[in-house]
Design an enzyme around this catalytic site. Structure first.
Site, PDB file in Angstrom:
ATOM      1  N   LEU A   1       0.858  -1.177   0.000  1.00 10.42           N
ATOM      2  CA  LEU A   1       0.000   0.000   0.000  1.00 10.42           C
ATOM      3  C   LEU A   1       0.894   1.226   0.000  1.00 10.42           C
ATOM      4  CD1 LEU A   1      -2.695  -0.920   2.713  1.00 10.42           C
ATOM      5  CD2 LEU A   1      -2.972  -0.999   0.243  1.00 10.42           C
ATOM      6  N   ASP A   2       0.465   2.285  -0.666  1.00  8.56           N
ATOM      7  CA  ASP A   2       1.208   3.532  -0.606  1.00  8.56           C
ATOM      8  C   ASP A   2       1.333   3.976   0.850  1.00  8.56           C
ATOM      9  OD1 ASP A   2       1.421   3.643  -3.352  1.00  8.56           O
ATOM     10  OD2 ASP A   2      -0.381   4.868  -3.598  1.00  8.56           O
ATOM     11  N   ARG A   3       2.375   4.719   1.132  1.00  8.44           N
ATOM     12  CA  ARG A   3       2.640   5.140   2.505  1.00  8.44           C
ATOM     13  C   ARG A   3       1.442   5.867   3.119  1.00  8.44           C
ATOM     14  NH1 ARG A   3       5.018   9.809   4.734  1.00  8.44           N
ATOM     15  NH2 ARG A   3       5.287  10.686   2.647  1.00  8.44           N
TER      16      ARG A   3
END
Length: 469
Positions: free
Chosen positions: A197-199
């Protein structure tokens, strides 16, 4: 000098140990330098107790913070470095620091070549040379919100990831990552990343406990048997009917992490369905059918309904229409400069995951190096952690304090906030901490479903129908 085992933008691979070469020496003729043969690299998952013990956390103002610690960046000599002096490599490839810094670091014993202190930066590099650089490492803060474990069994660990946490070490982040927090606080080690997942995206994140399980689920990914469902809150009244966006997406900058719709980009498809509208903003269900970087965020921006608090795609830098319909009216370089300036004015560069020094190091190299940096994580990570400044390091070079990287107790990475490292620029800088609110973006991975499993988290508070800012 470089943290091994990290893929582009820190995704995919976990750290593989770079073994130091054997210390055995031979008798050589005058002016000759012996290079030990390289040791075989260990493969697979290698984050263990010794890595987790490098430093510790503390909590302040709703943030999880990492105590600064000493860290070795290590790498074998790259093919393009062979025949070049160490001085030339630093001056052309690692410009995040002035050369005075590297001379001071050499005097302090922090630069080592084949485990011997570097006394002369004019030394010419050879094939299989092993380089080690010890730095005083600072990590950006993340939210103090705990990682909730949704499922743990013999095969998988499934968690609800808070926003602002990277999945695994990348760039300036190491201990403030899901992998390290799970290892340090939950004794969950040797996990295999199945997806990322993106940060700034929160939600369901799945890890395999064994290589066999990881391979089995990877096969489902390749066969497109997995379904992901996201939830977000966007600006305006999203259409009630189903909306499908298939605009191709192109990466503008790997360093800053910016993408846009472009005919030259990769094929993408996202299906959107409005769930509620409160008069100002809409809650939207998102079903990505491909897995491009920032796909949901870029498609929503293109449609004219950016995520309410997206720190990249809902910014004034994109122009009056904020990128709707792909209308930007800026070159990629102008767009990046505008985004950086907007965050710089708000003292929020950490939200982008970059520092002022990272950007300064690009003054000469520009974005033309971004893709090669992504393919060469050693180079990118070194730049991220060796920070530049106008500090007078010629003076520091002569300081008597430079001799040791240890604190008074002889322990590495346990320095208090009052202790300063004489070479560390970060120790001399004052940064505005982000607020916990700034570290939340209204995009959440709600559900992850495969042929044999389905995992779901609770709906975030901001996604409730009656929620108000």
């Amino acid at each position: 000098m470089a943290e091994p085992g990290l893929g582009p933008s820190g995704e995919g691979e976990q750290e593989a140990a770079v073994a130091a070469p054997a210390a055995k020496k031979r008798r050589l003729g005058a002016g000759k330098r012996y290079v030990p043969p390289p040791r075989k690299l260990s493969t697979g998952v290698s984050f263990g107790t010794e890595h987790f013990a490098e430093t510790s956390y503390y909590f302040e103002g709703g943030l999880r913070k990492v105590r600064p610690y000493y860290f070795d960046f290590r790498t074998y000599c790259k093919g393009r470095w062979v025949g070049r002096s160490l001085w030339h490599v630093f001056s052309t490839e690692f410009r995040a620091q002035p050369l005075a810094y590297y001379r001071a670091a050499a005097r302090a014993g922090r630069l080592r070549l084949n485990e011997e202190p570097v006394s002369d930066l004019d030394v010419v590099l050879k094939n299989n040379d092993f380089l080690r650089n010890t730095v005083h490492r600072h990590e950006p803060p993340v939210t103090a919100q705990p990682i909730q474990i949704l499922v743990e069994n013999d095969e998988v660990v499934v968690v609800d990831k808070p926003s602002s946490l990277p999945v695994h070490p990348c760039g300036r982040f190491r201990h403030n990552t899901v992998i390290f927090i799970l290892g340090k606080e939950h004794d969950l080690k040797e996990l295999h990343t199945i997806h990322r997942l993106d940060r700034m995206t929160s939600g369901v994140l799945m890890f395999a406990k064994t290589v066999e399980v990881s391979k089995r689920i990877d096969e489902q990914v390749r066969e497109r048997q997995l379904e992901k469902e996201y939830i977000c809150r966007v600006v305006g009244e999203f259409p009630e009917h189903e909306v499908v966006c298939e605009e191709p997406i192109l990466v503008v900058s790997y360093k800053v992490g910016v993408c846009r719709v472009d005919p030259k980009g990769k094929i993408c498809k996202t299906i959107f369905q409005r769930l509620s509208y409160n008069g100002q903003t809409s809650v939207v269900k998102c079903l990505p059918r491909t897995g491009r970087t920032h796909q949901i965020r870029v498609h929503l921006q293109y449609l004219g309904y950016p995520i309410v608090n997206d720190p990249i795609y809902n910014m004034e830098a994109w122009g009056p229409s904020r990128g709707k319909g792909g209308k930007i009216d800026k070159t990629d370089e102008e767009l990046l400069k505008a985004l950086v300036e907007e965050h710089r004015s708000k003292q929020s560069l950490d939200i982008l995951g970059v520092s002022e020094q990272d950007l300064n190091s690009d003054t000469e190299s520009k974005e033309k190096d971004a893709e090669s940096n992504a393919k060469d994580p050693e180079r990118n990570d070194m730049t991220a952690c060796l920070l530049s400044s106008g500090t007078n390091l010629e003076t520091l070079e002569k300081s008597k304090e430079l001799g040791s990287c240890e604190n008074q107790d002889g322990q590495m990475g346990e320095k208090s906030s009052e202790e300063k490292d004489p070479l560390c620029i970060e120790c001399r800088m004052r940064r505005r901490d982000p607020s916990p609110k700034e570290l939340v973006m209204y995009l959440h991975a709600l559900r992850y479903k495969g042929a044999e499993f389905e995992y779901c988290s609770k709906m975030p508070e901001w996604a409730m129908e009656d929620w108000e800012e």
